[in-house]
Write a protein that holds these residues in place. Structure first.
Motif, PDB file in Angstrom:
ATOM      1  N   THR A   1      -3.251   0.338  -3.148  1.00  0.00           N
ATOM      2  CA  THR A   1      -2.719  -0.649  -2.797  1.00  0.00           C
ATOM      3  C   THR A   1      -2.972  -1.969  -4.184  1.00  0.00           C
ATOM      4  O   THR A   1      -3.388  -2.082  -5.235  1.00  0.00           O
TER       5      THR A   1
ATOM      6  N   THR B   1       0.660  -1.200  -0.039  1.00  0.00           N
ATOM      7  CA  THR B   1      -0.111   0.120   0.001  1.00  0.00           C
ATOM      8  C   THR B   1       1.288   1.866   0.058  1.00  0.00           C
ATOM      9  O   THR B   1       1.847   1.239   0.550  1.00  0.00           O
ATOM     10  N   TYR B   2       0.607   2.544  -0.762  1.00  0.00           N
ATOM     11  CA  TYR B   2       1.248   3.533  -1.162  1.00  0.00           C
ATOM     12  C   TYR B   2       0.410   5.186  -1.013  1.00  0.00           C
ATOM     13  O   TYR B   2      -1.270   3.999  -1.494  1.00  0.00           O
ATOM     14  N   SER B   3       0.609   5.888  -0.774  1.00  0.00           N
ATOM     15  CA  SER B   3       0.275   6.926  -0.628  1.00  0.00           C
ATOM     16  C   SER B   3       0.338   7.835  -1.773  1.00  0.00           C
ATOM     17  O   SER B   3       1.521   8.147  -2.392  1.00  0.00           O
TER      18      SER B   3
ATOM     19  N   THR C   1      -4.843   6.754  -1.077  1.00  0.00           N
ATOM     20  CA  THR C   1      -4.290   5.241  -0.989  1.00  0.00           C
ATOM     21  C   THR C   1      -4.150   4.564  -2.727  1.00  0.00           C
ATOM     22  O   THR C   1      -5.348   4.811  -3.195  1.00  0.00           O
TER      23      THR C   1
ATOM     24  N   SER D   1       5.161  12.494  -4.509  1.00  0.00           N
ATOM     25  CA  SER D   1       5.780  11.383  -4.718  1.00  0.00           C
ATOM     26  C   SER D   1       6.652  10.607  -5.458  1.00  0.00           C
ATOM     27  O   SER D   1       6.858  10.630  -6.320  1.00  0.00           O
TER      28      SER D   1
ATOM     29  N   SER E   1      -4.353  12.856  -2.625  1.00  0.00           N
ATOM     30  CA  SER E   1      -3.883  12.458  -1.700  1.00  0.00           C
ATOM     31  C   SER E   1      -4.652  11.234  -1.885  1.00  0.00           C
ATOM     32  O   SER E   1      -5.290  10.946  -2.560  1.00  0.00           O
TER      33      SER E   1
END
Length: 131
Positions: A86, A55-57, A84, A62, A82
């Motif tokens: 997965t 999982t990444y934001s 997430t 980024s 903003s």
């Protein structure tokens, strides 16, 4: 846009470093319909080379993942600020083959020519692409 997005065209592209983002795999999907309700949307997820399942934001800075949603007919582009993503599976970066699956949610803003903004929120998104 307050509706379900269902793609009818997908693909993977390998892209080089851009200066603000490392070399990456671009996974994209397009929802195109001509009748009775004309639509042309593209969803693009940029995945940094070497990223593994997890999982990444999302954020504009980024170096792992970025997401863009294009409303082609109106010329709007939202970038995820903003949320997430997965990844349950990620394709091979060198061969650009394999399966990409997972879930996502995001909030993004499109800046209009007059300085105003349009906010887009996506909830309970899922993807399952293979090449």
């Amino acid at each position: 846009i307050n509706e379900r997005y269902e793609s009818n065209e997908t693909g993977f592209n390998k892209r080089g470093e851009t200066g603000s983002f490392p070399a990456y795999l671009q996974a994209w999907s397009r929802q195109f319909t001509s009748k009775p309700d004309f639509k042309d949307y593209v969803l693009s997820i940029n995945i940094a080379e070497g990223l593994s399942r997890g999982t990444y934001s999302f954020s504009p800075e980024s170096k792992q993942v970025r997401l863009f949603f294009f409303h082609i007919l109106e010329g709007f582009v939202w970038s995820a600020e903003s949320g997430t993503v997965t990844f349950n599976s990620i394709p091979d970066f060198e061969a650009i083959k394999g399966k990409l699956s997972g879930t996502f949610n995001f909030v993004g803003t499109a800046e209009l020519g007059d300085g105003s903004q349009l906010v887009l929120r996506a909830d309970n998104g899922s993807f399952n692409l293979e090449q």
